[in-house]
Design a protein around this motif. Structure first.
Motif, PDB file in Angstrom:
ATOM      1  N   PRO A 257      14.410   1.957  -0.293  1.00  0.00           N
ATOM      2  CA  PRO A 257      14.156   1.245  -1.544  1.00  0.00           C
ATOM      3  C   PRO A 257      12.850   1.645  -2.220  1.00  0.00           C
ATOM      4  N   ALA A 258      11.957   2.275  -1.470  1.00  0.00           N
ATOM      5  CA  ALA A 258      10.666   2.662  -2.048  1.00  0.00           C
ATOM      6  C   ALA A 258      10.674   4.076  -2.601  1.00  0.00           C
ATOM      7  N   CYS A 259      11.262   5.026  -1.877  1.00  0.00           N
ATOM      8  CA  CYS A 259      11.164   6.424  -2.298  1.00  0.00           C
ATOM      9  C   CYS A 259      12.513   7.117  -2.453  1.00  0.00           C
ATOM     10  N   GLY A 260      13.618   6.430  -2.132  1.00  0.00           N
ATOM     11  CA  GLY A 260      14.903   7.098  -2.128  1.00  0.00           C
ATOM     12  C   GLY A 260      15.806   6.822  -3.290  1.00  0.00           C
ATOM     13  N   GLN A 261      15.460   5.839  -4.120  1.00  0.00           N
ATOM     14  CA  GLN A 261      16.318   5.477  -5.219  1.00  0.00           C
ATOM     15  C   GLN A 261      15.931   6.202  -6.512  1.00  0.00           C
ATOM     16  N   PRO A 262      16.866   6.456  -7.412  1.00  0.00           N
ATOM     17  CA  PRO A 262      16.524   7.055  -8.706  1.00  0.00           C
ATOM     18  C   PRO A 262      15.513   6.197  -9.443  1.00  0.00           C
ATOM     19  N   GLY A 263      14.494   6.845  -9.962  1.00  0.00           N
ATOM     20  CA  GLY A 263      13.457   6.129 -10.697  1.00  0.00           C
ATOM     21  C   GLY A 263      12.359   5.596  -9.824  1.00  0.00           C
ATOM     22  N   ALA A 264      12.457   5.833  -8.485  1.00  0.00           N
ATOM     23  CA  ALA A 264      11.388   5.382  -7.594  1.00  0.00           C
ATOM     24  C   ALA A 264      10.157   6.207  -7.849  1.00  0.00           C
ATOM     25  N   ALA A 265       9.011   5.705  -7.312  1.00  0.00           N
ATOM     26  CA  ALA A 265       7.745   6.352  -7.604  1.00  0.00           C
ATOM     27  C   ALA A 265       7.596   7.688  -6.902  1.00  0.00           C
ATOM     28  N   ALA A 266       8.329   7.910  -5.806  1.00  0.00           N
ATOM     29  CA  ALA A 266       8.176   9.163  -5.074  1.00  0.00           C
ATOM     30  C   ALA A 266       8.719  10.313  -5.885  1.00  0.00           C
ATOM     31  N   PRO A 267       8.128  11.511  -5.776  1.00  0.00           N
ATOM     32  CA  PRO A 267       8.605  12.672  -6.519  1.00  0.00           C
ATOM     33  C   PRO A 267       9.950  13.132  -6.017  1.00  0.00           C
ATOM     34  N   SER A 268      10.778  13.654  -6.899  1.00  0.00           N
ATOM     35  CA  SER A 268      12.067  14.177  -6.490  1.00  0.00           C
ATOM     36  C   SER A 268      11.927  15.604  -5.994  1.00  0.00           C
ATOM     37  N   ALA A 269      12.882  16.044  -5.184  1.00  0.00           N
ATOM     38  CA  ALA A 269      12.820  17.403  -4.633  1.00  0.00           C
ATOM     39  C   ALA A 269      13.087  18.424  -5.722  1.00  0.00           C
TER      40      ALA A 269
ATOM     41  N   LEU B 106       0.831  -1.201   0.000  1.00  0.00           N
ATOM     42  CA  LEU B 106       0.000   0.000   0.000  1.00  0.00           C
ATOM     43  C   LEU B 106       0.865   1.250   0.000  1.00  0.00           C
ATOM     44  N   ASN B 107       1.973   1.220   0.723  1.00  0.00           N
ATOM     45  CA  ASN B 107       2.895   2.353   0.725  1.00  0.00           C
ATOM     46  C   ASN B 107       3.406   2.637  -0.684  1.00  0.00           C
ATOM     47  N   ARG B 108       3.775   1.596  -1.402  1.00  0.00           N
ATOM     48  CA  ARG B 108       4.296   1.783  -2.754  1.00  0.00           C
ATOM     49  C   ARG B 108       3.195   2.237  -3.711  1.00  0.00           C
ATOM     50  N   ALA B 109       1.977   1.773  -3.477  1.00  0.00           N
ATOM     51  CA  ALA B 109       0.855   2.258  -4.280  1.00  0.00           C
ATOM     52  C   ALA B 109       0.610   3.737  -4.019  1.00  0.00           C
TER      53      ALA B 109
END
Length: 255
Positions: A243-255, A135-138
């Protein structure tokens, strides 16, 4: 709003932070509640009573006798019924204006991501790490706020994650790895009112997010100790190596 609606939500309308504008936002709100067990059985009635317009309820389980010790949305007449069906009936009895979609299935990450794109807030009331992680990754992929809660023994936890905010950590920043947590309450037990305490706070944070009021506990893990009757707070930050939001190309938006 007609007179009946004004009367139903009159105690909300008296609050300057809510008023007609806030109540309208709730009526237009869409929320996915994942898990209709101890936490969900508290969250769902509060969201329905508050007038959230559309609820998606997901759970694959049925109501069992051991649930009735704490899952107060259900009755003995619900034993053996799918929880999502019993919860849907409870919502309709409480507030017929609320639209409910019941999903009796285990939802994988792709399905959760697709559903997340259709709602405004995700509420994690699940009881296992794999589901919370999915759910976090979604939430990250859909950039939808996630309200997460947990309860076991005499201790509950609560935090909120905002994937659209570059400064917000995600669930895996706090709980990394393949396995985490104390395990399900079926193994360790749970104090009956504890799920109500945590679930009510989850409902409150969800309503605040829908209305855009107050300050959610982002980057803060709130822990409740029922034996000591106290809340504790631990701050945490976004993990660049997450591994979910900190790696390049992860789903989280970059700053």
């Amino acid at each position: 709003m007609n007179n009946e609606i004004l009367l139903r939500y009159s105690r909300h309308l008296l609050l300057k932070e809510v008023g007609i504008e806030g109540q309208t936002r709730l009526a237009e709100g869409r929320v996915l509640v994942l898990g209709c067990g101890g936490l969900g059985a508290t969250v769902v009635p509060f969201l329905a009573a508050a007038g959230v317009g559309r609820l998606l309820l997901a759970d694959h389980d049925v109501v069992e006798l051991s649930n009735l010790q704490r899952q107060i949305a259900y009755r003995e007449t619900d034993l053996g019924r799918p929880k999502v069906e019993a919860a849907t009936d409870a919502v309709r009895a409480l507030n017929p204006a609320v639209q409910v979609q019941a999903l009796r299935e285990r939802l994988d990450e792709p399905t959760l991501t697709a559903l997340a794109r259709t709602v405004d807030v995700l509420v994690d009331c699940s009881d296992n790490y794999a589901t919370r992680r999915a759910l976090n990754r979604a939430a990250l992929a859909a950039r939808v706020p996630l309200v997460s809660g947990a309860a076991v023994r005499f201790e509950g936890q609560l935090s909120v994650y905002l994937p659209h905010d570059p400064a917000s950590p995600c669930y895996e920043c706090l709980f990394p790895g393949e396995e985490a947590g104390d395990g399900p309450c079926a193994t360790f037990g749970v104090f009956a009112p504890l799920v109500g305490v945590v679930g009510a706070h989850q409902a409150a944070e969800t309503l605040k997010l829908l209305m855009g009021v107050g300050r959610p506990p982002v980057g803060r893990l709130l822990s409740y100790d029922a034996l000591e009757a106290c809340w504790r707070e631990m701050g945490f930050e976004r993990d660049p190596a997450c591994p979910a939001c900190g790696q390049p190309g992860a789903a989280a938006p970059s700053a």
